[in-house]
Motif scaffolding. Structure first.
Motif, PDB file in Angstrom:
ATOM      1  N   PHE A   1      77.276  38.351   7.591  1.00 53.23           N
ATOM      2  CA  PHE A   1      76.958  37.044   7.026  1.00 53.23           C
ATOM      3  C   PHE A   1      77.394  36.940   5.573  1.00 53.23           C
ATOM      4  N   PHE A   2      77.304  38.017   4.842  1.00 44.70           N
ATOM      5  CA  PHE A   2      77.622  37.954   3.423  1.00 44.70           C
ATOM      6  C   PHE A   2      79.083  38.237   3.111  1.00 44.70           C
ATOM      7  N   SER A   3      79.889  38.508   4.115  1.00 48.46           N
ATOM      8  CA  SER A   3      81.292  38.814   3.836  1.00 48.46           C
ATOM      9  C   SER A   3      82.264  37.843   4.495  1.00 48.46           C
ATOM     10  N   ASN A   4      81.754  36.798   5.127  1.00 48.75           N
ATOM     11  CA  ASN A   4      82.644  35.894   5.854  1.00 48.75           C
ATOM     12  C   ASN A   4      82.541  34.446   5.408  1.00 48.75           C
ATOM     13  N   GLY A   5      82.388  34.217   4.145  1.00 51.15           N
ATOM     14  CA  GLY A   5      82.439  32.856   3.646  1.00 51.15           C
ATOM     15  C   GLY A   5      81.087  32.246   3.321  1.00 51.15           C
ATOM     16  N   PRO A   6      81.141  31.101   2.647  1.00 52.83           N
ATOM     17  CA  PRO A   6      79.908  30.469   2.154  1.00 52.83           C
ATOM     18  C   PRO A   6      78.996  29.931   3.256  1.00 52.83           C
ATOM     19  N   ALA A   7      79.541  29.490   4.374  1.00 50.17           N
ATOM     20  CA  ALA A   7      78.702  28.929   5.439  1.00 50.17           C
ATOM     21  C   ALA A   7      77.747  29.991   5.978  1.00 50.17           C
ATOM     22  N   ARG A   8      78.248  31.173   6.230  1.00 52.32           N
ATOM     23  CA  ARG A   8      77.394  32.242   6.755  1.00 52.32           C
ATOM     24  C   ARG A   8      76.396  32.725   5.708  1.00 52.32           C
ATOM     25  N   THR A   9      76.821  32.798   4.467  1.00 54.73           N
ATOM     26  CA  THR A   9      75.904  33.213   3.407  1.00 54.73           C
ATOM     27  C   THR A   9      74.769  32.210   3.264  1.00 54.73           C
ATOM     28  N   LEU A  10      75.080  30.928   3.245  1.00 51.92           N
ATOM     29  CA  LEU A  10      74.041  29.902   3.151  1.00 51.92           C
ATOM     30  C   LEU A  10      73.131  29.916   4.376  1.00 51.92           C
ATOM     31  N   ALA A  11      73.690  30.114   5.549  1.00 51.18           N
ATOM     32  CA  ALA A  11      72.880  30.183   6.767  1.00 51.18           C
ATOM     33  C   ALA A  11      71.928  31.376   6.717  1.00 51.18           C
ATOM     34  N   MET A  12      72.387  32.489   6.190  1.00 51.04           N
ATOM     35  CA  MET A  12      71.519  33.657   6.060  1.00 51.04           C
ATOM     36  C   MET A  12      70.380  33.380   5.087  1.00 51.04           C
ATOM     37  N   LEU A  13      70.676  32.719   3.998  1.00 49.96           N
ATOM     38  CA  LEU A  13      69.629  32.376   3.032  1.00 49.96           C
ATOM     39  C   LEU A  13      68.614  31.411   3.639  1.00 49.96           C
ATOM     40  N   ILE A  14      69.085  30.472   4.442  1.00 45.78           N
ATOM     41  CA  ILE A  14      68.182  29.553   5.143  1.00 45.78           C
ATOM     42  C   ILE A  14      67.316  30.338   6.125  1.00 45.78           C
ATOM     43  N   ALA A  15      67.905  31.268   6.830  1.00 48.47           N
ATOM     44  CA  ALA A  15      67.154  32.086   7.792  1.00 48.47           C
ATOM     45  C   ALA A  15      66.071  32.896   7.085  1.00 48.47           C
ATOM     46  N   ILE A  16      66.393  33.453   5.937  1.00 49.85           N
ATOM     47  CA  ILE A  16      65.415  34.231   5.173  1.00 49.85           C
ATOM     48  C   ILE A  16      64.266  33.337   4.729  1.00 49.85           C
ATOM     49  N   ALA A  17      64.585  32.150   4.241  1.00 42.18           N
ATOM     50  CA  ALA A  17      63.543  31.211   3.807  1.00 42.18           C
ATOM     51  C   ALA A  17      62.663  30.789   4.988  1.00 42.18           C
ATOM     52  N   CYS A  18      63.276  30.514   6.128  1.00 41.53           N
ATOM     53  CA  CYS A  18      62.507  30.111   7.321  1.00 41.53           C
ATOM     54  C   CYS A  18      61.620  31.242   7.828  1.00 41.53           C
ATOM     55  N   ALA A  19      62.118  32.461   7.756  1.00 41.50           N
ATOM     56  CA  ALA A  19      61.354  33.605   8.248  1.00 41.50           C
ATOM     57  C   ALA A  19      60.062  33.810   7.451  1.00 41.50           C
TER      58      ALA A  19
ATOM     59  N   THR B   1      62.445  30.002  13.511  1.00 38.25           N
ATOM     60  CA  THR B   1      63.437  30.532  12.570  1.00 38.25           C
ATOM     61  C   THR B   1      64.791  30.689  13.235  1.00 38.25           C
ATOM     62  N   LEU B   2      64.804  31.199  14.439  1.00 42.43           N
ATOM     63  CA  LEU B   2      66.058  31.382  15.174  1.00 42.43           C
ATOM     64  C   LEU B   2      66.759  30.050  15.423  1.00 42.43           C
ATOM     65  N   VAL B   3      66.010  29.056  15.863  1.00 37.17           N
ATOM     66  CA  VAL B   3      66.606  27.742  16.154  1.00 37.17           C
ATOM     67  C   VAL B   3      67.151  27.113  14.874  1.00 37.17           C
ATOM     68  N   ILE B   4      66.368  27.127  13.820  1.00 35.05           N
ATOM     69  CA  ILE B   4      66.823  26.543  12.547  1.00 35.05           C
ATOM     70  C   ILE B   4      68.041  27.295  12.020  1.00 35.05           C
ATOM     71  N   SER B   5      68.025  28.608  12.113  1.00 37.81           N
ATOM     72  CA  SER B   5      69.139  29.408  11.608  1.00 37.81           C
ATOM     73  C   SER B   5      70.430  29.133  12.370  1.00 37.81           C
ATOM     74  N   MET B   6      70.346  29.082  13.680  1.00 39.41           N
ATOM     75  CA  MET B   6      71.541  28.816  14.484  1.00 39.41           C
ATOM     76  C   MET B   6      72.076  27.411  14.234  1.00 39.41           C
ATOM     77  N   ALA B   7      71.170  26.442  14.144  1.00 37.93           N
ATOM     78  CA  ALA B   7      71.601  25.062  13.886  1.00 37.93           C
ATOM     79  C   ALA B   7      72.225  24.938  12.500  1.00 37.93           C
ATOM     80  N   SER B   8      71.618  25.588  11.515  1.00 40.26           N
ATOM     81  CA  SER B   8      72.181  25.502  10.168  1.00 40.26           C
ATOM     82  C   SER B   8      73.539  26.188  10.091  1.00 40.26           C
ATOM     83  N   LEU B   9      73.693  27.310  10.784  1.00 46.52           N
ATOM     84  CA  LEU B   9      74.999  27.984  10.793  1.00 46.52           C
ATOM     85  C   LEU B   9      76.062  27.093  11.424  1.00 46.52           C
TER      86      LEU B   9
END
Length: 98
Positions: A56-74, A82-90
């Motif tokens: 997530f942190f090495s493949n561009g801004p979309a994945r990095t932002l999605a990971m940060l959203i997943a961390i916040a949701c968790a 959390t899984l649904v929000i993370s997948m939708a945000s990605l």
């Protein structure tokens, strides 16, 4: 599927199964402290995150932002939410960002 892939998957499944069975057999008669129980409960999640996070942190801004959203949701929501929000945000971020 190649025989190497089948062998790899079988080996991974066997290693996973053996660690669970051996852990149970070795610890079944021992009294564990609350701290030890907590560490054993969170360990599988930590392993999964350590395997997934670098991608997530090495493949561009979309994945990095999605990971940060997943961390916040968790921090606030149950795992399924959390899984649904993370997948939708990605999906949305990969569509919107280059």
């Amino acid at each position: 599927m190649t025989w190497q892939a089948i062998l790899t998957i079988t080996g991974m499944a066997l290693a996973t199964y053996l660690t669970r069975v051996l852990g149970f057999l070795l610890l079944r008669k021992r009294h564990l402290s609350a701290g030890t129980k907590h560490v054993l409960e969170i360990a599988p999640g930590c392993v999964m995150v350590s395997a997934i996070a670098p991608g997530f942190f090495s493949n561009g801004p979309a994945r990095t932002l999605a990971m940060l959203i997943a961390i916040a949701c968790a921090q606030r929501f149950p795992m399924l939410v959390t899984l649904v929000i993370s997948m939708a945000s990605l999906a949305l971020l990969q569509y919107l960002l280059p």
